[in-house]
Enzyme design. Structure first.
Site, PDB file in Angstrom:
ATOM      1  N   HIS A  71      39.232  33.988  31.380  1.00  0.00           N
ATOM      2  CA  HIS A  71      37.894  34.576  31.516  1.00  0.00           C
ATOM      3  C   HIS A  71      37.928  36.088  31.716  1.00  0.00           C
ATOM      4  O   HIS A  71      36.875  36.727  31.759  1.00  0.00           O
ATOM      5  CB  HIS A  71      37.073  33.843  32.601  1.00  0.00           C
ATOM      6  N   ASP A 116      42.010  28.152  32.096  1.00  0.00           N
ATOM      7  CA  ASP A 116      41.715  29.549  32.399  1.00  0.00           C
ATOM      8  C   ASP A 116      42.994  30.375  32.539  1.00  0.00           C
ATOM      9  O   ASP A 116      43.357  30.800  33.634  1.00  0.00           O
ATOM     10  CB  ASP A 116      40.843  29.628  33.666  1.00  0.00           C
ATOM     11  N   GLN A 205      35.695  38.335  43.702  1.00  0.00           N
ATOM     12  CA  GLN A 205      35.498  38.999  42.416  1.00  0.00           C
ATOM     13  C   GLN A 205      36.477  40.172  42.259  1.00  0.00           C
ATOM     14  O   GLN A 205      36.603  41.011  43.153  1.00  0.00           O
ATOM     15  CB  GLN A 205      34.048  39.486  42.288  1.00  0.00           C
ATOM     16  N   GLY A 206      37.138  40.203  41.117  1.00  0.00           N
ATOM     17  CA  GLY A 206      38.127  41.247  40.853  1.00  0.00           C
ATOM     18  C   GLY A 206      39.553  40.785  41.110  1.00  0.00           C
ATOM     19  O   GLY A 206      40.512  41.439  40.704  1.00  0.00           O
ATOM     20  N   ASP A 207      39.695  39.668  41.794  1.00  0.00           N
ATOM     21  CA  ASP A 207      41.030  39.072  41.988  1.00  0.00           C
ATOM     22  C   ASP A 207      41.371  38.137  40.838  1.00  0.00           C
ATOM     23  O   ASP A 207      42.529  37.733  40.678  1.00  0.00           O
ATOM     24  CB  ASP A 207      41.092  38.276  43.299  1.00  0.00           C
ATOM     25  N   SER A 208      40.378  37.776  40.057  1.00  0.00           N
ATOM     26  CA  SER A 208      40.570  36.855  38.940  1.00  0.00           C
ATOM     27  C   SER A 208      41.761  37.237  38.096  1.00  0.00           C
ATOM     28  O   SER A 208      41.986  38.424  37.824  1.00  0.00           O
ATOM     29  CB  SER A 208      39.350  36.855  38.035  1.00  0.00           C
TER      30      SER A 208
HETATM   31  N1  ARG Z   1      36.007  34.752  38.931  1.00  0.00           N
HETATM   32  C1  ARG Z   1      36.314  35.767  39.923  1.00  0.00           C
HETATM   33  C2  ARG Z   1      36.726  37.058  39.236  1.00  0.00           C
HETATM   34  O1  ARG Z   1      36.369  37.287  38.104  1.00  0.00           O
HETATM   35  C3  ARG Z   1      37.246  35.276  40.957  1.00  0.00           C
HETATM   36  C4  ARG Z   1      36.548  34.357  41.833  1.00  0.00           C
HETATM   37  C5  ARG Z   1      37.401  33.784  42.867  1.00  0.00           C
HETATM   38  N2  ARG Z   1      36.501  33.262  43.859  1.00  0.00           N
HETATM   39  C6  ARG Z   1      36.863  32.622  44.929  1.00  0.00           C
HETATM   40  N3  ARG Z   1      35.942  32.272  45.778  1.00  0.00           N
HETATM   41  N4  ARG Z   1      38.108  32.320  45.146  1.00  0.00           N
HETATM   42  O2  ARG Z   1      37.323  37.936  39.825  1.00  0.00           O
END
Ligand code: ARG
Length: 261
Positions: A71, A116, A205-208
């Site tokens: 993603h 993913d 967000q941003g750790d993805s």
């Molecule tokens: N999808 C998120 C990103 O783009 C990461 C989300 C992780 N969330 C969590 N609650 N662990 O960075």
């Protein structure tokens, strides 16, 4: 529902890229935890950690390949637009190592639900940084995991200059899919949950795309997960959801070989 969250995360990553690493969207005014609940990683502690310019994390799989989340990328093909930053905990450090991408390989069949993972090939190899081997069996798909990243330190918070780290416990698919948690949304075969029932510590967000990892029987780091999604960040009963790397290990290895290692 879960697809909506994934798309939202992608939008957040795009905003991050557009603002050169600063994301300051008003959050759900929920999290006051302070990766959420983390502490600063020390220089050299996780040499394989990669920051990607679209606002994601990654792990050095080989000197020329970064393993990240599907993603975080747009698809498979030539791509010279991504910058990978490595070798530093401080993204503003003058010692940082940077490489441009030259190709992206996104998991075949990726449609926003599971699968993913993606590989980003760097234009030239990186030297002097340890890579992170992926788990090839389910042997390490439990226990306590380490998470790290430059993502938000609170839900809705800004991206971080310094790499943060934390540890989170494994949550079984049965528990994670229970009605008090994700109520059947978890794809048990290829997703793995981790976090505290009480919340407080999580990726965000941003750790993805960044790795979730632990020590193997030889005390070496091994990657068991890829940061994928969650409902908010660090909320009670909402563990982080990670790509289960062991499930894709042979596919990832084949793809890596086809990309030249
Ligand atoms: N999808 C998120 C990103 O783009 C990461 C989300 C992780 N969330 C969590 N609650 N662990 O960075």
């Amino acid at each position: 529902m879960r697809r909506w969250r994934t798309l939202l995360a992608t939008a957040a990553a795009a905003i991050t890229a557009a603002t050169m690493g600063v994301l300051a969207a008003p959050g759900a005014a929920h999290a006051d935890a302070n990766v959420v609940g983390g502490t600063r990683a020390t220089q050299g502690e996780f040499p394989f950690m990669v920051r990607l310019s679209m606002g994601c994390g990654g792990a050095l799989y080989s000197p020329t390949l970064v393993l990240t989340a599907a993603h975080c990328v747009n698809g498979t093909g030539t791509n010279t637009s991504i910058t990978a930053t490595m070798g530093v905990v401080d993204l503003n450090s003058t010692s940082k190592i940077t490489r441009k991408s030259n190709y992206v390989y996104r998991a075949p069949g990726y449609n926003g639900n599971g699968k993913d993972w993606a590989l980003i090939r760097l234009a030239s190899p990186v030297t002097g940084l340890a890579t992170l081997p992926i788990a090839k069996t389910t042997a390490y798909d439990s226990g306590t995991f380490t998470i790290a990243g430059w993502g938000a330190a609170t839900e809705g918070g800004s991206q971080q200059r310094y790499l943060l780290k934390a540890t989170v416990p494994f949550v079984s698919d049965t528990t994670c899919n229970s009605s008090s948690m994700y109520n059947g949304e978890i794809i048990a075969s290829n997703e793995i949950c981790a976090g505290y029932t009480s919340g407080g510590t999580d990726t965000c967000q941003g750790d993805s795309g960044g790795p979730m990892f632990r020590r193997d029987s030889a005390n070496a780091w091994v990657q068991v997960g890829i940061v994928s999604w969650g409902d908010g960040c660090a909320r009670p009963n909402k563990p982080g959801v990670y790509t289960q790397v062991s499930y894709f290990a042979s596919t990832i290895a084949s793809a890596a070989a086809s990309l030249g290692g």
